[in-house]
Write an enzyme that holds these catalytic residues in place. Structure first.
Site, short mmCIF file in Angstrom:
data_model
loop_
_atom_site.label_atom_id
_atom_site.label_comp_id
_atom_site.label_asym_id
_atom_site.label_seq_id
_atom_site.Cartn_x
_atom_site.Cartn_y
_atom_site.Cartn_z
CG ASN A 180 -2.16 -0.94 0.94
OD1 ASN A 180 -3.23 -0.45 0.12
ND2 ASN A 180 -2.04 -2.29 1.42
NE ARG A 186 -2.72 -0.83 22.71
CZ ARG A 186 -2.28 -1.95 21.74
NH1 ARG A 186 -1.58 -1.49 20.80
NH2 ARG A 186 -2.53 -3.40 21.96
CG MET A 200 0.29 -5.12 10.75
SD MET A 200 -1.41 -5.15 9.94
CE MET A 200 -1.09 -5.81 8.62
CB ILE A 217 -4.63 -0.61 18.94
CG1 ILE A 217 -5.41 -1.74 18.37
CG2 ILE A 217 -5.61 0.42 19.31
CD1 ILE A 217 -5.95 -2.62 19.44
CG ASN A 245 -6.73 1.66 9.04
OD1 ASN A 245 -5.47 1.07 8.83
ND2 ASN A 245 -7.54 0.82 9.35
CG HIS A 265 -9.93 -3.32 8.09
ND1 HIS A 265 -9.57 -3.79 9.17
CD2 HIS A 265 -11.42 -4.11 8.07
CE1 HIS A 265 -10.15 -4.81 9.63
NE2 HIS A 265 -11.06 -4.90 8.90
CD GLU A 311 -5.91 -3.59 1.57
OE1 GLU A 311 -6.61 -4.48 2.34
OE2 GLU A 311 -4.75 -3.71 1.25
C1 GRF Z 1 -3.25 -4.65 3.98
O1 GRF Z 1 -3.95 -5.79 3.56
C2 GRF Z 1 -4.22 -3.68 4.94
O2 GRF Z 1 -5.58 -3.91 4.76
C3 GRF Z 1 -4.02 -4.32 6.25
O3 GRF Z 1 -2.60 -4.71 6.34
C4 GRF Z 1 -2.17 -4.98 5.00
C5 GRF Z 1 -1.03 -4.24 4.62
O4 GRF Z 1 -0.21 -4.83 3.74
N1 GRF Z 1 -4.47 -3.23 7.36
P1 GRF Z 1 0.97 -4.16 2.69
O5 GRF Z 1 2.01 -3.89 3.80
O6 GRF Z 1 0.40 -2.75 2.30
O7 GRF Z 1 1.36 -4.92 1.53
#
Ligand code: GRF
Length: 216
Positions: A41, A90, A115, A117, A132, A134, A199
């Site tokens: 991403n 946190r 990953m 919170i 974010n 998801h 995504e």
């Molecule tokens: C994605 O699938 C996102 O939805 C989740 O973590 C994953 C991250 O993948 N929150 P990447 O590191 O961007 O490849």
């Protein structure tokens, strides 16, 4: 300007708001990105920002050496490690994130596979400015292993959601969603791969829409 191809070309039924004109922004937002893993991403954001509508001014990772950081290093982009294991709670992690992003003068923060919170400390420092991604059609399957949850529930349609971050996990205002059909025989890996390709399309658009909402 970034462009989106016809969403019908890869078996995904994109719900809202694609296809559409790319949001016209009057100012170029500075982005901070948070990532924990492979960084696909982050890569998608880098490619979209190459169109010139936003800049990525800092990548923060919690796992030093992760794929996202390696990509930033290859590209010569500013990057920093905020290792949660070196913090006792946190809130302390979030204060380190705030220091990093404020020093980089970022306008919006993108959680691109972060990953962990986050707490009201970070959210309060960037109100309505944290996005974010998801891997489910929220509000279904919040929290960890959303793809596994979807497979266990036997849904025939899954997808992904880009949303503003609120204090309740995976519950903030939805910006963009893409629907992905679940195929017979799908497992976590195959469904995750198809969801992730969506995504990569919706996250940059969601960031642009979040910036537009703020008057950029
Ligand atoms: C994605 O699938 C996102 O939805 C989740 O973590 C994953 C991250 O993948 N929150 P990447 O590191 O961007 O490849």
């Amino acid at each position: 300007m970034p462009a989106f191809s016809d969403p019908s070309d890869d078996g995904a039924c994109v719900q809202w708001p694609l296809p559409q004109e790319w949001p016209l922004l009057s100012r170029k937002p500075r982005l901070g990105v948070m990532a924990s893993g492979a960084g696909s991403n982050f890569q998608a954001l880098v490619e979209s920002c190459a169109g010139g509508w936003a800049s990525i001014d800092l990548l923060v990772v919690n796992n030093g050496g992760c794929g996202a950081q390696q990509r930033a290093l290859e590209l010569g982009m500013a990057n920093q490690v905020v290792d949660h294991r070196l913090h006792s709670n946190r809130e302390s992690v979030d204060r380190a994130l705030i220091d990093a992003f404020k020093a980089a003068a970022v306008d919006l923060v993108v959680m691109a596979g972060w990953m962990r919170i986050v707490t009201p400390v970070l959210i309060g420092a960037f109100p309505e400015r944290i996005i974010n991604i998801h891997p489910s059609l929220l509000p279904s399957f919040r929290g960890v292993d959303a793809v596994g949850q979807a497979l266990a529930a036997g849904v025939t349609l899954s997808g992904c959601t880009a949303h503003l971050v609120s204090e309740e996990v995976d519950a903030g205002k939805i910006l963009v969603q893409a629907a992905v059909p679940v195929d017979t025989g799908d497992d976590r890996a195959s469904l995750t791969a198809r969801i992730q390709s969506q995504e990569h399309r919706i996250l940059p658009l969601a960031v642009a829409l979040a910036a537009q909402r703020l008057g950029y």
